[in-house]
Design a protein around this motif. Structure first.
Motif, mmCIF file in Angstrom:
data_model
loop_
_atom_site.group_PDB
_atom_site.id
_atom_site.type_symbol
_atom_site.label_atom_id
_atom_site.label_comp_id
_atom_site.label_asym_id
_atom_site.label_seq_id
_atom_site.Cartn_x
_atom_site.Cartn_y
_atom_site.Cartn_z
ATOM 1 N N TRP A 130 1.794 12.339 -6.242
ATOM 2 C CA TRP A 130 1.737 12.494 -5.075
ATOM 3 C C TRP A 130 1.953 13.568 -4.335
ATOM 4 O O TRP A 130 0.939 13.496 -3.570
ATOM 5 C CB TRP A 130 0.515 11.044 -4.389
ATOM 6 N N ASN A 170 5.625 6.715 3.227
ATOM 7 C CA ASN A 170 4.109 6.309 2.783
ATOM 8 C C ASN A 170 3.757 5.180 2.600
ATOM 9 O O ASN A 170 3.119 4.932 1.983
ATOM 10 C CB ASN A 170 4.143 7.503 1.277
ATOM 11 N N TRP A 171 5.245 4.581 2.393
ATOM 12 C CA TRP A 171 4.593 2.703 1.887
ATOM 13 C C TRP A 171 4.800 1.488 3.027
ATOM 14 O O TRP A 171 5.562 2.203 4.518
ATOM 15 C CB TRP A 171 5.842 2.696 1.349
ATOM 16 N N TRP A 214 -0.519 -1.719 -7.749
ATOM 17 C CA TRP A 214 1.179 -1.718 -8.697
ATOM 18 C C TRP A 214 2.046 -2.245 -9.116
ATOM 19 O O TRP A 214 2.920 -3.081 -7.529
ATOM 20 C CB TRP A 214 1.465 -0.206 -8.395
ATOM 21 N N ASN A 235 0.635 -1.268 0.128
ATOM 22 C CA ASN A 235 -0.248 -0.179 -0.137
ATOM 23 C C ASN A 235 1.400 1.032 -0.090
ATOM 24 O O ASN A 235 1.796 1.407 0.805
ATOM 25 C CB ASN A 235 -0.912 0.241 0.954
ATOM 26 N N TYR A 236 0.154 2.091 -0.756
ATOM 27 C CA TYR A 236 0.945 3.032 -1.199
ATOM 28 C C TYR A 236 -0.210 4.741 -0.339
ATOM 29 O O TYR A 236 -0.846 4.648 -1.168
ATOM 30 C CB TYR A 236 1.469 4.069 -1.930
ATOM 31 N N ARG A 237 0.374 5.017 0.382
ATOM 32 C CA ARG A 237 -0.169 6.437 0.794
ATOM 33 C C ARG A 237 -1.597 5.853 1.587
ATOM 34 O O ARG A 237 -2.592 6.683 1.292
ATOM 35 C CB ARG A 237 -0.596 7.404 -0.603
ATOM 36 N N GLY A 238 -1.700 4.735 2.110
ATOM 37 C CA GLY A 238 -2.814 4.410 2.255
ATOM 38 C C GLY A 238 -4.245 3.111 1.704
ATOM 39 O O GLY A 238 -4.971 3.496 2.226
ATOM 40 N N LYS A 239 -3.004 3.683 0.572
ATOM 41 C CA LYS A 239 -4.172 2.578 -0.580
ATOM 42 C C LYS A 239 -3.732 1.669 -1.047
ATOM 43 O O LYS A 239 -2.629 1.058 -1.200
ATOM 44 C CB LYS A 239 -4.431 3.596 -1.481
ATOM 45 N N ASP A 240 -4.042 0.218 -1.488
ATOM 46 C CA ASP A 240 -3.606 -0.447 -1.780
ATOM 47 C C ASP A 240 -3.876 -0.834 -3.692
ATOM 48 O O ASP A 240 -4.748 -0.521 -4.471
ATOM 49 C CB ASP A 240 -4.377 -2.045 -2.385
ATOM 50 N N SER A 241 -2.898 0.483 -4.258
ATOM 51 C CA SER A 241 -2.993 1.111 -5.491
ATOM 52 C C SER A 241 -2.744 -0.544 -6.784
ATOM 53 O O SER A 241 -3.062 -0.713 -7.844
ATOM 54 C CB SER A 241 -1.535 1.930 -5.750
#
Length: 57
Positions: A32, A46-47, A16, A8-14
């Motif tokens: 971002w 952030n990760w 990627w 997750n990056y910045r609290g979201k599962d991207s």
């Protein structure tokens, strides 16, 4: 890491597989961070599991 994609990056599962950034004068820039960018240390936090990621900078 046992995952096939990045955590997750910045609290979201991207979902990627990779993430491209620009590093300039000790600051990291991506879509971002905004115009000011972030320090490398700030960017890494952030990760989720940032200690497991091999950042090349």
């Amino acid at each position: 890491m046992n995952q096939l994609h990045l955590p997750n990056y910045r609290g979201k599962d991207s979902g990627w597989w990779s993430h491209t950034v620009v590093v300039y004068n000790g600051r990291v820039y991506d879509a971002w961070t905004g115009r000011a960018g972030e320090s490398i240390a700030e960017f890494k936090t952030n990760w989720v599991k940032h200690a497991d990621i091999d950042f090349p900078f």
